[in-house]
Design a protein around this motif. Structure first.
Motif, PDB file in Angstrom:
ATOM      1  N   THR A 111       0.824  -1.207   0.000  1.00  0.00           N
ATOM      2  CA  THR A 111       0.000   0.000   0.000  1.00  0.00           C
ATOM      3  C   THR A 111       0.862   1.264   0.000  1.00  0.00           C
ATOM      4  O   THR A 111       0.407   2.333  -0.421  1.00  0.00           O
ATOM      5  N   TYR A 112       2.122   1.164   0.455  1.00  0.00           N
ATOM      6  CA  TYR A 112       3.001   2.332   0.517  1.00  0.00           C
ATOM      7  C   TYR A 112       3.649   2.654  -0.826  1.00  0.00           C
ATOM      8  O   TYR A 112       4.115   3.771  -1.039  1.00  0.00           O
ATOM      9  N   GLY A 113       3.722   1.664  -1.714  1.00  0.00           N
ATOM     10  CA  GLY A 113       4.422   1.875  -2.976  1.00  0.00           C
ATOM     11  C   GLY A 113       5.912   2.034  -2.751  1.00  0.00           C
ATOM     12  O   GLY A 113       6.531   1.293  -1.984  1.00  0.00           O
ATOM     13  N   THR A 114       6.517   2.992  -3.413  1.00  0.00           N
ATOM     14  CA  THR A 114       7.928   3.311  -3.190  1.00  0.00           C
ATOM     15  C   THR A 114       7.984   4.350  -2.064  1.00  0.00           C
ATOM     16  O   THR A 114       7.599   5.504  -2.263  1.00  0.00           O
ATOM     17  N   PRO A 115       8.427   3.955  -0.889  1.00  0.00           N
ATOM     18  CA  PRO A 115       8.302   4.847   0.273  1.00  0.00           C
ATOM     19  C   PRO A 115       9.234   6.053   0.205  1.00  0.00           C
ATOM     20  O   PRO A 115      10.309   6.006  -0.398  1.00  0.00           O
ATOM     21  N   ASP A 116       8.793   7.126   0.842  1.00  0.00           N
ATOM     22  CA  ASP A 116       9.619   8.328   0.926  1.00  0.00           C
ATOM     23  C   ASP A 116      10.763   8.152   1.908  1.00  0.00           C
ATOM     24  O   ASP A 116      11.783   8.848   1.822  1.00  0.00           O
ATOM     25  N   ARG A 117      10.583   7.234   2.866  1.00  0.00           N
ATOM     26  CA  ARG A 117      11.624   6.971   3.855  1.00  0.00           C
ATOM     27  C   ARG A 117      11.502   5.531   4.331  1.00  0.00           C
ATOM     28  O   ARG A 117      10.459   4.894   4.193  1.00  0.00           O
ATOM     29  N   VAL A 118      12.575   5.031   4.887  1.00  0.00           N
ATOM     30  CA  VAL A 118      12.623   3.683   5.451  1.00  0.00           C
ATOM     31  C   VAL A 118      13.340   3.786   6.799  1.00  0.00           C
ATOM     32  O   VAL A 118      14.392   4.422   6.872  1.00  0.00           O
ATOM     33  N   PRO A 119      12.797   3.171   7.861  1.00  0.00           N
ATOM     34  CA  PRO A 119      11.587   2.352   7.899  1.00  0.00           C
ATOM     35  C   PRO A 119      10.298   3.166   7.727  1.00  0.00           C
ATOM     36  O   PRO A 119      10.276   4.368   7.940  1.00  0.00           O
ATOM     37  N   ILE A 120       9.258   2.449   7.332  1.00  0.00           N
ATOM     38  CA  ILE A 120       7.989   3.062   6.965  1.00  0.00           C
ATOM     39  C   ILE A 120       7.038   3.065   8.163  1.00  0.00           C
ATOM     40  O   ILE A 120       6.880   2.045   8.843  1.00  0.00           O
ATOM     41  N   ARG A 121       6.393   4.200   8.392  1.00  0.00           N
ATOM     42  CA  ARG A 121       5.387   4.307   9.439  1.00  0.00           C
ATOM     43  C   ARG A 121       3.985   4.235   8.836  1.00  0.00           C
ATOM     44  O   ARG A 121       3.790   4.543   7.662  1.00  0.00           O
ATOM     45  N   GLU A 122       3.036   3.866   9.679  1.00  0.00           N
ATOM     46  CA  GLU A 122       1.664   3.699   9.203  1.00  0.00           C
ATOM     47  C   GLU A 122       1.077   4.969   8.606  1.00  0.00           C
ATOM     48  O   GLU A 122       0.226   4.901   7.703  1.00  0.00           O
ATOM     49  N   ASP A 123       1.506   6.127   9.100  1.00  0.00           N
ATOM     50  CA  ASP A 123       0.940   7.375   8.594  1.00  0.00           C
ATOM     51  C   ASP A 123       1.721   7.958   7.410  1.00  0.00           C
ATOM     52  O   ASP A 123       1.415   9.061   6.947  1.00  0.00           O
ATOM     53  N   ASP A 124       2.697   7.246   6.912  1.00  0.00           N
ATOM     54  CA  ASP A 124       3.409   7.693   5.723  1.00  0.00           C
ATOM     55  C   ASP A 124       2.489   7.611   4.502  1.00  0.00           C
ATOM     56  O   ASP A 124       1.477   6.896   4.520  1.00  0.00           O
ATOM     57  N   PRO A 125       2.817   8.319   3.424  1.00  0.00           N
ATOM     58  CA  PRO A 125       1.937   8.337   2.244  1.00  0.00           C
ATOM     59  C   PRO A 125       1.691   6.935   1.684  1.00  0.00           C
ATOM     60  O   PRO A 125       2.598   6.095   1.643  1.00  0.00           O
ATOM     61  N   LYS A 126       0.449   6.719   1.270  1.00  0.00           N
ATOM     62  CA  LYS A 126       0.081   5.474   0.609  1.00  0.00           C
ATOM     63  C   LYS A 126      -0.021   5.759  -0.893  1.00  0.00           C
ATOM     64  O   LYS A 126      -0.949   6.418  -1.364  1.00  0.00           O
ATOM     65  N   GLN A 127       0.986   5.266  -1.624  1.00  0.00           N
ATOM     66  CA  GLN A 127       1.068   5.526  -3.064  1.00  0.00           C
ATOM     67  C   GLN A 127       1.426   4.228  -3.786  1.00  0.00           C
ATOM     68  O   GLN A 127       2.553   4.049  -4.266  1.00  0.00           O
ATOM     69  N   PRO A 128       0.504   3.279  -3.853  1.00  0.00           N
ATOM     70  CA  PRO A 128       0.815   1.969  -4.441  1.00  0.00           C
ATOM     71  C   PRO A 128       1.319   2.096  -5.876  1.00  0.00           C
ATOM     72  O   PRO A 128       0.859   2.952  -6.632  1.00  0.00           O
ATOM     73  N   ILE A 129       2.263   1.225  -6.223  1.00  0.00           N
ATOM     74  CA  ILE A 129       2.795   1.240  -7.585  1.00  0.00           C
ATOM     75  C   ILE A 129       2.380  -0.003  -8.367  1.00  0.00           C
ATOM     76  O   ILE A 129       2.867  -0.237  -9.463  1.00  0.00           O
ATOM     77  N   ASN A 130       1.467  -0.788  -7.805  1.00  0.00           N
ATOM     78  CA  ASN A 130       0.937  -1.943  -8.526  1.00  0.00           C
ATOM     79  C   ASN A 130      -0.521  -2.167  -8.106  1.00  0.00           C
ATOM     80  O   ASN A 130      -0.942  -1.737  -7.026  1.00  0.00           O
TER      81      ASN A 130
END
Length: 332
Positions: free
Chosen positions: A123-142
């Motif tokens: 659901t996060y797609g390519t994350p803006d940062r790692v590790p990923i938090r639940e409130d990070d952007p959800k930008q699926p790539i598939n």
């Protein structure tokens, strides 16, 4: 404890069958609902009832909910192969989103108060940062990730309008098998790396494909956060207990260990466990694969008493290998 049974959709499949075991071991009564397209009836623990049905068959699902006194649903049924979702998106919107809508509608109509959803880090797609938090952007790539995110949004809206609460668990990479050898990943042609690697180690495959060696990672191969399936199943039981205790609250949690391993690091671990060298075949990237997915698991650790018990890559590999050998002994 829940006043009624837990319905586990997809409970004859890989993760679902482990959730069934965890629930039964914890003293819950369980009914499995599975169409057996990718699941196996022999994977269902005999302590559980089995209803053969698709989750989108409203009449059968509602009858099963009533007949078995279902008070919670754990929803695992769906399609899970990321590259396939890119080439056949409509299958994923049917099996994951539309079918989930039918199931949620049945749960609301029959007054089921608790719902746990098998979601994904996709659901996060390519994350803006790692590790990923639940409130990070959800930008699926598939489409796989999008189909799951759409169900999360639907659950949010349904919980706001009806007396039902939910927990969406976003899995990172699930691997391993039941430590007691009762279940494991049995799907023919599975696409999960550790499953493929132990199949190669036991002679089922000639080699392991490494898809992408030019990612911006420490060795150029994709990095993933691997969680043992038994730990993941235990998280579901703990999440259910939270929903029962707090009927007016819903939650979304990452399910991972908070550290990642590259494809080559995983294959090195398999080599160490098996004391052999698995052939690697370097291939181009697959569509829809991000470079790195690692969970920030602080939220689930803060909200639940759940703690990982098998947070060791080699332990995950050993359990997966043991299950592969069991399958070989059974001729499967």
């Amino acid at each position: 404890m829940l006043d009624g049974k837990v319905m586990v959709t997809g409970g004859a499949g890989y993760i679902g069958s482990h959730a069934v075991l965890a629930l039964l071991d914890a003293g819950y009564q369980v009914v499995v609902l599975d169409n057996l397209v990718t699941g196996f009836d022999w994977a269902v623990d005999p302590r559980a009832a089995l209803v053969v049905s698709d989750v989108a068959d409203d009449a059968k699902v509602r009858t099963a909910i009533r007949d078995h006194g279902v008070k919670a649903i754990m929803h695992f049924a769906g399609s899970v192969v990321v590259p396939e979702s890119v080439t056949d998106p409509l299958k994923y919107y049917r099996n994951n989103t539309a079918a989930s809508r039918s199931l949620v509608e049945s749960a609301v109509a029959e007054g089921v108060p608790h719902f746990i959803f098998s979601s994904t880090a996709a659901t996060y797609g390519t994350p803006d940062r790692v590790p990923i938090r639940e409130d990070d952007p959800k930008q699926p790539i598939n489409p796989y990730g999008t189909s799951k995110l759409m169900t999360e949004i639907m659950l949010r809206d349904v919980a706001a309008a009806h007396p039902i609460n939910y927990c969406a668990l976003r899995y990172f990479n699930v691997a391993g098998a039941d430590p007691q050898g009762r279940s494991g990943q049995s799907t023919v042609g599975a696409t999960h790396l550790i499953k493929i690697a132990v199949e190669a180690a036991t002679g089922k495959r000639p080699a392991v494909g490494v898809y992408g060696t030019d990612f911006a990672t420490r060795d150029g191969t994709g990095v993933r956060d691997y969680i043992h399936v038994a730990d993941l199943a235990a998280a579901h039981v703990s999440a259910l207990e939270l929903l029962v205790q707090q009927p007016d609250e819903s939650h979304t949690f990452n399910c991972g260990y908070g550290r990642g391993f590259s494809v080559l690091e995983v294959l090195d671990a398999v080599d160490r466990v098996t004391n052999m060298t698995i052939e690697r075949r370097l291939e181009g990237r697959r569509a829809g694969d991000p470079a790195e997915l690692v969970a920030d698991n602080g939220a689930i650790l803060a909200a639940l008493p759940w703690r990982p018990e098998r947070d060791d890559l080699e332990v995950i590999v050993k359990d997966a290998l043991a299950w592969e050998r069991i399958l070989a002994e059974r001729g499967r």
